[in-house]
Motif scaffolding. Structure first.
Motif, PDB file in Angstrom:
ATOM      1  N   GLY A 190       7.684  10.915 -14.008  1.00  0.00           N
ATOM      2  CA  GLY A 190       8.987  11.567 -13.976  1.00  0.00           C
ATOM      3  C   GLY A 190       9.844  11.165 -12.795  1.00  0.00           C
ATOM      4  N   LEU A 191      10.613  12.108 -12.289  1.00  0.00           N
ATOM      5  CA  LEU A 191      11.577  11.818 -11.225  1.00  0.00           C
ATOM      6  C   LEU A 191      10.939  11.300  -9.941  1.00  0.00           C
ATOM      7  CD1 LEU A 191      14.011  14.802 -11.885  1.00  0.00           C
ATOM      8  CD2 LEU A 191      14.233  12.415 -12.639  1.00  0.00           C
ATOM      9  N   PRO A 192       9.808  11.857  -9.482  1.00  0.00           N
ATOM     10  CA  PRO A 192       9.174  11.286  -8.292  1.00  0.00           C
ATOM     11  C   PRO A 192       8.777   9.819  -8.479  1.00  0.00           C
ATOM     12  CG  PRO A 192       8.366  13.494  -8.646  1.00  0.00           C
ATOM     13  CD  PRO A 192       9.157  13.117  -9.878  1.00  0.00           C
ATOM     14  N   LEU A 193       8.327   9.469  -9.668  1.00  0.00           N
ATOM     15  CA  LEU A 193       7.953   8.087  -9.939  1.00  0.00           C
ATOM     16  C   LEU A 193       9.176   7.170  -9.823  1.00  0.00           C
ATOM     17  CD1 LEU A 193       6.106   5.799 -10.851  1.00  0.00           C
ATOM     18  CD2 LEU A 193       6.506   6.539 -13.218  1.00  0.00           C
ATOM     19  N   TYR A 194      10.311   7.579 -10.358  1.00  0.00           N
ATOM     20  CA  TYR A 194      11.517   6.757 -10.250  1.00  0.00           C
ATOM     21  C   TYR A 194      11.931   6.574  -8.790  1.00  0.00           C
ATOM     22  CZ  TYR A 194      12.200   6.274 -15.211  1.00  0.00           C
ATOM     23  OH  TYR A 194      12.034   5.924 -16.531  1.00  0.00           O
ATOM     24  N   ALA A 195      11.732   7.589  -7.986  1.00  0.00           N
ATOM     25  CA  ALA A 195      12.048   7.457  -6.556  1.00  0.00           C
ATOM     26  C   ALA A 195      11.126   6.438  -5.888  1.00  0.00           C
ATOM     27  CB  ALA A 195      11.947   8.812  -5.860  1.00  0.00           C
ATOM     28  N   VAL A 196       9.839   6.469  -6.233  1.00  0.00           N
ATOM     29  CA  VAL A 196       8.888   5.490  -5.691  1.00  0.00           C
ATOM     30  C   VAL A 196       9.270   4.086  -6.141  1.00  0.00           C
ATOM     31  CG1 VAL A 196       6.496   4.663  -5.813  1.00  0.00           C
ATOM     32  CG2 VAL A 196       6.955   7.076  -5.397  1.00  0.00           C
ATOM     33  N   LEU A 197       9.611   3.928  -7.408  1.00  0.00           N
ATOM     34  CA  LEU A 197      10.006   2.610  -7.916  1.00  0.00           C
ATOM     35  C   LEU A 197      11.240   2.088  -7.183  1.00  0.00           C
ATOM     36  CD1 LEU A 197       9.415   3.158 -11.745  1.00  0.00           C
ATOM     37  CD2 LEU A 197       7.978   1.863 -10.138  1.00  0.00           C
ATOM     38  N   GLY A 198      12.181   2.977  -6.883  1.00  0.00           N
ATOM     39  CA  GLY A 198      13.361   2.576  -6.117  1.00  0.00           C
ATOM     40  C   GLY A 198      12.993   2.128  -4.719  1.00  0.00           C
ATOM     41  N   ALA A 199      12.168   2.898  -4.050  1.00  0.00           N
ATOM     42  CA  ALA A 199      11.745   2.540  -2.685  1.00  0.00           C
ATOM     43  C   ALA A 199      10.977   1.223  -2.682  1.00  0.00           C
ATOM     44  CB  ALA A 199      10.897   3.655  -2.080  1.00  0.00           C
ATOM     45  N   LYS A 200      10.050   1.073  -3.617  1.00  0.00           N
ATOM     46  CA  LYS A 200       9.224  -0.140  -3.672  1.00  0.00           C
ATOM     47  C   LYS A 200      10.065  -1.377  -4.001  1.00  0.00           C
ATOM     48  CE  LYS A 200       5.491  -0.200  -2.976  1.00  0.00           C
ATOM     49  NZ  LYS A 200       4.895  -0.394  -1.644  1.00  0.00           N
ATOM     50  N   SER A 201      11.143  -1.210  -4.770  1.00  0.00           N
ATOM     51  CA  SER A 201      11.992  -2.353  -5.130  1.00  0.00           C
ATOM     52  C   SER A 201      12.658  -2.972  -3.908  1.00  0.00           C
ATOM     53  CB  SER A 201      13.052  -1.940  -6.155  1.00  0.00           C
ATOM     54  OG  SER A 201      14.084  -1.178  -5.556  1.00  0.00           O
ATOM     55  N   LEU A 202      12.752  -2.197  -2.835  1.00  0.00           N
ATOM     56  CA  LEU A 202      13.344  -2.691  -1.589  1.00  0.00           C
ATOM     57  C   LEU A 202      12.309  -2.823  -0.479  1.00  0.00           C
ATOM     58  CD1 LEU A 202      16.730  -0.745  -1.595  1.00  0.00           C
ATOM     59  CD2 LEU A 202      16.282  -3.080  -2.344  1.00  0.00           C
ATOM     60  N   GLY A 203      11.040  -2.857  -0.850  1.00  0.00           N
ATOM     61  CA  GLY A 203       9.972  -3.048   0.131  1.00  0.00           C
ATOM     62  C   GLY A 203       9.602  -1.806   0.912  1.00  0.00           C
ATOM     63  N   GLY A 204       9.973  -0.632   0.415  1.00  0.00           N
ATOM     64  CA  GLY A 204       9.663   0.614   1.110  1.00  0.00           C
ATOM     65  C   GLY A 204       8.192   0.962   1.069  1.00  0.00           C
ATOM     66  N   TYR A 205       7.784   1.796   1.997  1.00  0.00           N
ATOM     67  CA  TYR A 205       6.395   2.250   2.111  1.00  0.00           C
ATOM     68  C   TYR A 205       6.259   3.566   1.351  1.00  0.00           C
ATOM     69  CZ  TYR A 205       1.847   3.150   4.219  1.00  0.00           C
ATOM     70  OH  TYR A 205       0.503   3.379   4.410  1.00  0.00           O
ATOM     71  N   SER A 206       5.244   3.659   0.479  1.00  0.00           N
ATOM     72  CA  SER A 206       5.070   4.859  -0.345  1.00  0.00           C
ATOM     73  C   SER A 206       3.716   5.505  -0.104  1.00  0.00           C
ATOM     74  CB  SER A 206       5.223   4.509  -1.825  1.00  0.00           C
ATOM     75  OG  SER A 206       4.213   3.607  -2.219  1.00  0.00           O
ATOM     76  N   ILE A 207       3.755   6.836  -0.055  1.00  0.00           N
ATOM     77  CA  ILE A 207       2.543   7.632   0.101  1.00  0.00           C
ATOM     78  C   ILE A 207       2.481   8.590  -1.080  1.00  0.00           C
ATOM     79  CG2 ILE A 207       1.285   9.256   1.562  1.00  0.00           C
ATOM     80  CD1 ILE A 207       3.140   8.183   3.891  1.00  0.00           C
ATOM     81  N   GLY A 208       1.384   8.538  -1.831  1.00  0.00           N
ATOM     82  CA  GLY A 208       1.213   9.415  -2.981  1.00  0.00           C
ATOM     83  C   GLY A 208       0.094  10.401  -2.740  1.00  0.00           C
ATOM     84  N   PHE A 209       0.350  11.655  -3.044  1.00  0.00           N
ATOM     85  CA  PHE A 209      -0.661  12.707  -2.942  1.00  0.00           C
ATOM     86  C   PHE A 209      -1.106  13.058  -4.361  1.00  0.00           C
ATOM     87  CE2 PHE A 209       1.009  12.934   1.241  1.00  0.00           C
ATOM     88  CZ  PHE A 209       0.021  13.512   2.027  1.00  0.00           C
ATOM     89  N   SER A 210      -2.317  12.700  -4.689  1.00  0.00           N
ATOM     90  CA  SER A 210      -2.852  12.914  -6.025  1.00  0.00           C
ATOM     91  C   SER A 210      -3.455  14.307  -6.162  1.00  0.00           C
ATOM     92  CB  SER A 210      -3.929  11.863  -6.308  1.00  0.00           C
ATOM     93  OG  SER A 210      -4.481  12.059  -7.589  1.00  0.00           O
ATOM     94  N   ALA A 211      -3.452  14.815  -7.398  1.00  0.00           N
ATOM     95  CA  ALA A 211      -4.122  16.083  -7.694  1.00  0.00           C
ATOM     96  C   ALA A 211      -5.524  15.826  -8.250  1.00  0.00           C
ATOM     97  CB  ALA A 211      -3.297  16.888  -8.690  1.00  0.00           C
ATOM     98  N   THR A 212      -6.088  14.654  -7.930  1.00  0.00           N
ATOM     99  CA  THR A 212      -7.434  14.296  -8.380  1.00  0.00           C
ATOM    100  C   THR A 212      -8.277  13.847  -7.192  1.00  0.00           C
ATOM    101  OG1 THR A 212      -6.874  11.980  -8.808  1.00  0.00           O
ATOM    102  CG2 THR A 212      -6.518  13.541 -10.609  1.00  0.00           C
ATOM    103  N   TYR A 213      -9.573  13.750  -7.410  1.00  0.00           N
ATOM    104  CA  TYR A 213     -10.479  13.416  -6.311  1.00  0.00           C
ATOM    105  C   TYR A 213     -10.976  11.974  -6.334  1.00  0.00           C
ATOM    106  CZ  TYR A 213     -13.915  14.624  -9.883  1.00  0.00           C
ATOM    107  OH  TYR A 213     -14.634  14.685 -11.040  1.00  0.00           O
ATOM    108  N   ASN A 214     -10.567  11.171  -7.332  1.00  0.00           N
ATOM    109  CA  ASN A 214     -10.882   9.744  -7.284  1.00  0.00           C
ATOM    110  C   ASN A 214      -9.802   8.954  -8.016  1.00  0.00           C
ATOM    111  OD1 ASN A 214     -11.640   9.274 -10.083  1.00  0.00           O
ATOM    112  ND2 ASN A 214     -13.571  10.310  -9.631  1.00  0.00           N
ATOM    113  N   GLN A 215      -9.705   7.668  -7.703  1.00  0.00           N
ATOM    114  CA  GLN A 215      -8.622   6.857  -8.248  1.00  0.00           C
ATOM    115  C   GLN A 215      -8.743   6.651  -9.754  1.00  0.00           C
ATOM    116  OE1 GLN A 215      -7.446   3.390  -6.083  1.00  0.00           O
ATOM    117  NE2 GLN A 215      -7.360   4.490  -4.149  1.00  0.00           N
TER     118      GLN A 215
END
Length: 184
Positions: free
Chosen positions: A42-67
């Protein structure tokens, strides 16, 4: 580098909101800040995609305990994030995703220097109340629907004393610029 969280609906999005969210992420990267999200769709993902498109650093907090479980439950690839924070494997409620989402909300908001909110529903309201109680700098992207349309009413109704500063702006670029200036 400061950490700016972007919080909003992981399920309800429309093209105009997706584009605004992407612009938030791009401007976070342009201003030299890193982006923090709940590592969801959703919306948080689009924000990450925008940041990453310009070389931004992203930190994701998952609601799970393994990748492996992250992809299944959260619907995003862990590779989208430069750093992904998981629920501790020893956490008593690690198999209850609804509890883990709230755990993730507290952790992700706590990690931010500022938090931006776009649209959203109950989860976003939870993140917003956490940010307010944690005295964060808060940005509300106006005219995006959902929770953000009601923030002023909530602030006026509850009148809780806090050191949070809340900024309202309809333009994603202006909002990030305002927040960036406050973070300096």
């Amino acid at each position: 580098m400061k950490k700016i969280g972007v919080f909003g609906s992981a399920v309800d999005s429309q093209d105009s909101l997706n584009q605004k969210s992407r612009k938030l992420g791009e401007q976070i990267a342009r201003t030299g800040n890193s982006i923090v999200t709940g590592a969801c769709t959703g919306l948080p993902l689009y924000a990450v995609l925008g940041a990453k498109s310009l070389g931004g650093y992203s930190i994701g907090f998952s609601a799970t305990y393994n990748q492996e479980k992250h992809m299944e439950v959260m619907g995003t690839s862990p590779e989208l994030y430069d750093s992904i924070i998981l629920i501790p494997e020893h956490y008593k409620y690690k198999d209850n995703v609804e509890v883990c989402r709230k755990y993730r909300n507290v952790e992700s908001v706590a990690a931010c220097d500022a938090a931006i909110f776009i649209s959203g529903r109950w989860g976003t309201l939870n993140e917003l109340s956490n940010a307010y109680d944690m005295n964060k700098i808060i940005g509300i992207l106006g005219d995006t629907g959902g929770v953000t349309d009601h923030v002023q009413l909530l602030l006026n109704s509850f009148k809780k004393a806090t050191k949070s500063q809340v900024f309202f702006e309809k333009d994603p670029l202006n909002l990030i610029n305002m927040i960036s200036q406050k973070l300096q």
